[in-house]
Design a protein around this motif. Sequence first.
Motif, PDB file in Angstrom:
ATOM      1  N   LEU A 164       0.664  -1.326  -0.151  1.00  0.00           N
ATOM      2  CA  LEU A 164       0.029   0.049  -0.043  1.00  0.00           C
ATOM      3  C   LEU A 164       0.981   1.187  -0.127  1.00  0.00           C
ATOM      4  CD1 LEU A 164      -2.811   1.445   0.062  1.00  0.00           C
ATOM      5  CD2 LEU A 164      -2.539   1.069   2.655  1.00  0.00           C
ATOM      6  N   ASN A 165       1.912   1.309   0.699  1.00  0.00           N
ATOM      7  CA  ASN A 165       2.841   2.231   0.867  1.00  0.00           C
ATOM      8  C   ASN A 165       3.378   2.488  -0.604  1.00  0.00           C
ATOM      9  OD1 ASN A 165       2.600   3.041   3.560  1.00  0.00           O
ATOM     10  ND2 ASN A 165       4.332   1.723   4.136  1.00  0.00           N
ATOM     11  N   GLN A 166       3.744   1.565  -1.143  1.00  0.00           N
ATOM     12  CA  GLN A 166       4.215   1.767  -2.622  1.00  0.00           C
ATOM     13  C   GLN A 166       3.389   2.470  -3.603  1.00  0.00           C
ATOM     14  OE1 GLN A 166       6.145  -2.163  -3.464  1.00  0.00           O
ATOM     15  NE2 GLN A 166       8.254  -1.335  -2.226  1.00  0.00           N
ATOM     16  N   ARG A 167       2.198   1.703  -3.493  1.00  0.00           N
ATOM     17  CA  ARG A 167       1.066   2.342  -4.460  1.00  0.00           C
ATOM     18  C   ARG A 167       0.887   3.937  -4.038  1.00  0.00           C
ATOM     19  NH1 ARG A 167      -1.797  -2.291  -3.012  1.00  0.00           N
ATOM     20  NH2 ARG A 167      -3.186  -1.277  -1.868  1.00  0.00           N
ATOM     21  N   VAL A 168       0.812   4.119  -2.826  1.00  0.00           N
ATOM     22  CA  VAL A 168       0.750   5.490  -2.587  1.00  0.00           C
ATOM     23  C   VAL A 168       1.781   6.322  -3.043  1.00  0.00           C
ATOM     24  CG1 VAL A 168       0.879   7.347  -0.700  1.00  0.00           C
ATOM     25  CG2 VAL A 168      -0.496   5.021  -0.354  1.00  0.00           C
ATOM     26  N   LEU A 169       3.203   5.874  -3.195  1.00  0.00           N
ATOM     27  CA  LEU A 169       4.299   6.610  -3.363  1.00  0.00           C
ATOM     28  C   LEU A 169       4.323   6.600  -4.882  1.00  0.00           C
ATOM     29  CD1 LEU A 169       7.145   5.112  -0.836  1.00  0.00           C
ATOM     30  CD2 LEU A 169       6.458   7.571  -1.237  1.00  0.00           C
ATOM     31  N   LYS A 170       3.821   5.481  -5.628  1.00  0.00           N
ATOM     32  CA  LYS A 170       3.652   5.895  -7.257  1.00  0.00           C
ATOM     33  C   LYS A 170       2.959   6.646  -7.816  1.00  0.00           C
ATOM     34  CE  LYS A 170       6.093   1.128  -7.692  1.00  0.00           C
ATOM     35  NZ  LYS A 170       6.022  -0.413  -8.207  1.00  0.00           N
ATOM     36  N   LEU A 171       1.811   6.465  -6.934  1.00  0.00           N
ATOM     37  CA  LEU A 171       0.770   7.243  -7.646  1.00  0.00           C
ATOM     38  C   LEU A 171       1.104   8.988  -7.186  1.00  0.00           C
ATOM     39  CD1 LEU A 171      -2.117   8.232  -8.785  1.00  0.00           C
ATOM     40  CD2 LEU A 171      -3.205   7.532  -6.583  1.00  0.00           C
ATOM     41  N   LEU A 208      13.098   1.831  12.339  1.00  0.00           N
ATOM     42  CA  LEU A 208      11.896   2.189  11.560  1.00  0.00           C
ATOM     43  C   LEU A 208      12.150   2.944  10.738  1.00  0.00           C
ATOM     44  CD1 LEU A 208       8.926   1.580  11.207  1.00  0.00           C
ATOM     45  CD2 LEU A 208       8.369   3.196  13.078  1.00  0.00           C
ATOM     46  N   LEU A 209      12.750   4.100  10.805  1.00  0.00           N
ATOM     47  CA  LEU A 209      13.232   4.898   9.920  1.00  0.00           C
ATOM     48  C   LEU A 209      14.184   4.393   8.728  1.00  0.00           C
ATOM     49  CD1 LEU A 209      13.168   8.070   8.980  1.00  0.00           C
ATOM     50  CD2 LEU A 209      15.373   8.462  10.250  1.00  0.00           C
ATOM     51  N   GLU A 210      15.021   3.585   8.981  1.00  0.00           N
ATOM     52  CA  GLU A 210      15.797   2.768   8.233  1.00  0.00           C
ATOM     53  C   GLU A 210      14.619   2.054   7.026  1.00  0.00           C
ATOM     54  OE1 GLU A 210      18.737   0.708   9.664  1.00  0.00           O
ATOM     55  OE2 GLU A 210      20.132   2.651  10.524  1.00  0.00           O
ATOM     56  N   ALA A 211      13.774   1.399   7.896  1.00  0.00           N
ATOM     57  CA  ALA A 211      13.062   0.364   7.051  1.00  0.00           C
ATOM     58  C   ALA A 211      12.001   1.249   6.276  1.00  0.00           C
ATOM     59  CB  ALA A 211      11.834  -0.364   8.045  1.00  0.00           C
ATOM     60  N   ILE A 212      11.528   2.420   6.741  1.00  0.00           N
ATOM     61  CA  ILE A 212      10.739   3.144   5.965  1.00  0.00           C
ATOM     62  C   ILE A 212      11.414   3.826   4.390  1.00  0.00           C
ATOM     63  CG2 ILE A 212       9.783   5.344   5.688  1.00  0.00           C
ATOM     64  CD1 ILE A 212       8.664   4.815   8.569  1.00  0.00           C
ATOM     65  N   ASP A 213      12.750   4.116   4.794  1.00  0.00           N
ATOM     66  CA  ASP A 213      13.814   4.510   3.779  1.00  0.00           C
ATOM     67  C   ASP A 213      13.934   3.454   2.668  1.00  0.00           C
ATOM     68  OD1 ASP A 213      14.164   7.203   4.847  1.00  0.00           O
ATOM     69  OD2 ASP A 213      15.906   6.682   5.716  1.00  0.00           O
ATOM     70  N   LYS A 214      13.848   2.417   3.173  1.00  0.00           N
ATOM     71  CA  LYS A 214      13.950   1.034   2.391  1.00  0.00           C
ATOM     72  C   LYS A 214      12.719   0.860   1.424  1.00  0.00           C
ATOM     73  CE  LYS A 214      14.789  -3.840   2.215  1.00  0.00           C
ATOM     74  NZ  LYS A 214      15.007  -5.169   2.992  1.00  0.00           N
ATOM     75  N   VAL A 215      11.364   1.146   2.154  1.00  0.00           N
ATOM     76  CA  VAL A 215      10.246   1.138   1.096  1.00  0.00           C
ATOM     77  C   VAL A 215      10.294   1.914   0.318  1.00  0.00           C
ATOM     78  CG1 VAL A 215       7.841   1.373   1.415  1.00  0.00           C
ATOM     79  CG2 VAL A 215       8.983  -0.054   3.068  1.00  0.00           C
ATOM     80  N   ILE A 216      10.551   3.127   0.547  1.00  0.00           N
ATOM     81  CA  ILE A 216      10.799   4.208  -0.484  1.00  0.00           C
ATOM     82  C   ILE A 216      11.547   4.197  -1.616  1.00  0.00           C
ATOM     83  CG2 ILE A 216      11.356   6.821  -0.879  1.00  0.00           C
ATOM     84  CD1 ILE A 216      10.402   7.448   2.175  1.00  0.00           C
ATOM     85  N   GLU A 218      12.922   1.103  -2.605  1.00  0.00           N
ATOM     86  CA  GLU A 218      12.158  -0.131  -3.429  1.00  0.00           C
ATOM     87  C   GLU A 218      11.232   0.222  -4.252  1.00  0.00           C
ATOM     88  OE1 GLU A 218      11.307  -3.142  -0.662  1.00  0.00           O
ATOM     89  OE2 GLU A 218      13.690  -3.897  -0.251  1.00  0.00           O
ATOM     90  N   SER A 219      10.577   1.342  -3.927  1.00  0.00           N
ATOM     91  CA  SER A 219       9.320   1.875  -4.858  1.00  0.00           C
ATOM     92  C   SER A 219       9.841   2.493  -6.018  1.00  0.00           C
ATOM     93  CB  SER A 219       8.346   2.765  -3.969  1.00  0.00           C
ATOM     94  OG  SER A 219       9.044   3.954  -3.992  1.00  0.00           O
TER      95      SER A 219
END
Length: 283
Positions: A164-171, A208-216, A218-219
Amino acid sequence: MQNILVILDKPKHEQIALQRALELADKAGAKLQLVSFVYEPVVSIPILSGSILNLSDQIKKERGEWLQALQSEYALPSGSTAEVIWHHDIPSWTIEHLASNPCDLVVKTAQKQFGRGGFGSIDWRLIESVPTPLWLAVSTHWVKRDRIVAALDPAVDNPLHIELNQRVLKLGERMTQLLGADLESVACVPVSGEVTDIDTFRKQAGALLEAIDKVIAESGVTCSQSHFVTGKPAAEVNRAVDRNKARMILVGRGVRKGPRGFLLGNTAERILGRTNTDVLIVP
């Protein structure tokens, strides 16, 4: 983005949704489908239906004339359509329509209820059920810079939330490209009361901040700035948006399974209920 459904405001209003849709359609080369809803409840009373028939025809005729004038005032993209819809329930018509007429985006002016906070019931039903990204627009004359903020779910240990985070980022990236805006992200770790173990909290927050940076990362999306805040999400997420005078916030719709699969999580509801700018709901 090729097809945009626009739910028009009533004639006496500002037509904010149409203005937003026209700006986007101009950049994306999209077609617009304008719909203007009218309905007279007394037609549902059988004993009165005969005498009311002429009245309903007159209502539809007057709205149709207004719609023609509106099309003369605003230059619609080639291939766009406009129609008057006689229906008592905007959300149910919209959902049924989208089932057989897919589109890329639904745009509607928000029914903001500033006295009580949050959106009107029509908006909430659309938020909870529409299968298409939904842009709810408000009048935001105070916006200083074109920034779009993607609100990310910090529960990055859940694959559904990551997706869901990646869909939000891509849109969000697509919208920034079309609108010439900067994309930022915000994630809030809910913290209630005092943190008793500061060192442990800092360590966990850092991970957690590192994990969020990773999600961004990978998107494949680039954010000009990432905000990592703690506290009550509804307050802190909106504070980050307001402080940066963003024109829009993107919020992912909840990923619950089962009968409540189309309901927002409580956190997202609270964020939406307090926002002061345009909102784009990402299903």
